[in-house]
Design a protein around this motif. Structure first.
Motif, short mmCIF file in Angstrom:
data_model
loop_
_atom_site.label_atom_id
_atom_site.label_comp_id
_atom_site.label_asym_id
_atom_site.label_seq_id
_atom_site.Cartn_x
_atom_site.Cartn_y
_atom_site.Cartn_z
N LEU A 16 -81.47 -81.61 2.65
CA LEU A 16 -80.63 -82.15 3.72
C LEU A 16 -81.16 -81.69 5.06
O LEU A 16 -81.57 -80.55 5.22
CB LEU A 16 -79.19 -81.64 3.55
N ARG A 17 -81.12 -82.60 6.02
CA ARG A 17 -81.45 -82.27 7.40
C ARG A 17 -80.25 -82.60 8.27
O ARG A 17 -79.44 -83.45 7.91
CB ARG A 17 -82.65 -83.08 7.87
N PRO A 18 -80.14 -81.93 9.43
CA PRO A 18 -79.03 -82.26 10.32
C PRO A 18 -79.12 -83.72 10.76
O PRO A 18 -80.21 -84.30 10.82
CB PRO A 18 -79.22 -81.33 11.51
N ASP A 125 -69.54 -81.49 8.63
CA ASP A 125 -69.96 -80.17 8.15
C ASP A 125 -69.41 -79.95 6.74
O ASP A 125 -68.26 -80.27 6.46
CB ASP A 125 -69.43 -79.07 9.06
N VAL A 126 -70.24 -79.38 5.88
CA VAL A 126 -69.82 -79.00 4.53
C VAL A 126 -69.72 -77.48 4.51
O VAL A 126 -70.64 -76.79 4.94
CB VAL A 126 -70.82 -79.49 3.46
N THR A 127 -68.59 -76.96 4.04
CA THR A 127 -68.35 -75.52 4.03
C THR A 127 -68.23 -75.04 2.59
O THR A 127 -67.46 -75.59 1.80
CB THR A 127 -67.05 -75.19 4.81
N LEU A 128 -68.98 -73.98 2.27
CA LEU A 128 -68.94 -73.36 0.95
C LEU A 128 -68.33 -71.97 1.11
O LEU A 128 -68.76 -71.21 1.98
CB LEU A 128 -70.35 -73.22 0.37
N GLN A 129 -67.33 -71.66 0.30
CA GLN A 129 -66.72 -70.33 0.35
C GLN A 129 -67.24 -69.48 -0.78
O GLN A 129 -67.30 -69.92 -1.93
CB GLN A 129 -65.20 -70.43 0.26
N VAL A 143 -74.28 -82.99 8.33
CA VAL A 143 -75.01 -83.76 7.33
C VAL A 143 -74.40 -85.15 7.22
O VAL A 143 -73.21 -85.35 7.47
CB VAL A 143 -74.98 -83.08 5.94
N ARG A 144 -75.23 -86.10 6.85
CA ARG A 144 -74.74 -87.46 6.63
C ARG A 144 -73.96 -87.50 5.32
O ARG A 144 -74.32 -86.83 4.36
CB ARG A 144 -75.91 -88.44 6.55
#
Length: 178
Positions: A16-18, A125-129, A143-144
């Motif tokens: 993934l790229r911005p 934005d994807v957030t991982l906890q 990310v798209r």
């Protein structure tokens, strides 16, 4: 990717790229400087040495802004493998930060879309906890189709074995000598 070593039985699933909109200001400013150089070409050339110096400065400055934005876009990546998520962030040619989180240590995956620009163009934005420290978050920025990335990470988490596989036990039966 240079500098990233995959572990045994690890495969790259997605890179993934911005979103390009992350660098739109740099692209617009760089393009503006180049366009102004060519728009003012004849008046600047009439000013001889000073005008040529200004023209060269405008074009080179604009090219530097465009190339920096392209460089940052192409090197800031997030790599999703079948075992972990790896983030590579660069802010310049001499600074690089690697961070990673194993899929087995992810507690929650969520995404957020903020504002009109992100809503219209479909990025967020994807957030991982982290499972161990729920306050610690791992963010994959701009990310798209963030919902697809969320679904992909959740699917990969589900495919992980729930327990550590035990190695096969060899049974050796020795004769008893009495």
């Amino acid at each position: 990717m240079r500098g990233i070593v995959l572990k045994d039985h690890e495969m790259v699933i997605r890179i993934l790229r911005p979103s390009g909109f992350e660098y739109i200001f740099s692209w617009m400013c760089g393009s503006w400087f180049i366009a102004m150089g060519f728009f003012l070409l004849f008046p600047l050339l009439a000013m001889q040495e000073v005008g040529i110096t200004v023209l060269v400065f405008l074009v080179l400055f604009g090219l530097c802004m465009l190339l920096r934005a392209l460089y940052l876009w192409s090197t800031n990546t997030t790599i999703i493998t079948n075992r972990r998520v790896i983030s590579v962030k660069r802010t310049g040619p001499l600074s690089k930060a690697f961070s990673e989180i194993e899929l087995s240590k992810i507690h929650d995956v969520s995404y957020s879309v903020h504002g009109l620009k992100q809503t219209l163009f479909g990025f967020g934005d994807v957030t991982l906890q982290n499972e161990a420290n729920r306050q610690q978050q791992f963010v994959i920025p701009t990310v798209r189709q963030p919902h697809q990335v969320q679904n992909l990470i959740n699917e990969l988490r589900e495919k992980l074995p729930s327990t550590v596989e035990a190695s096969p036990v060899k049974t050796v039966i020795a004769p008893l000598n009495l």
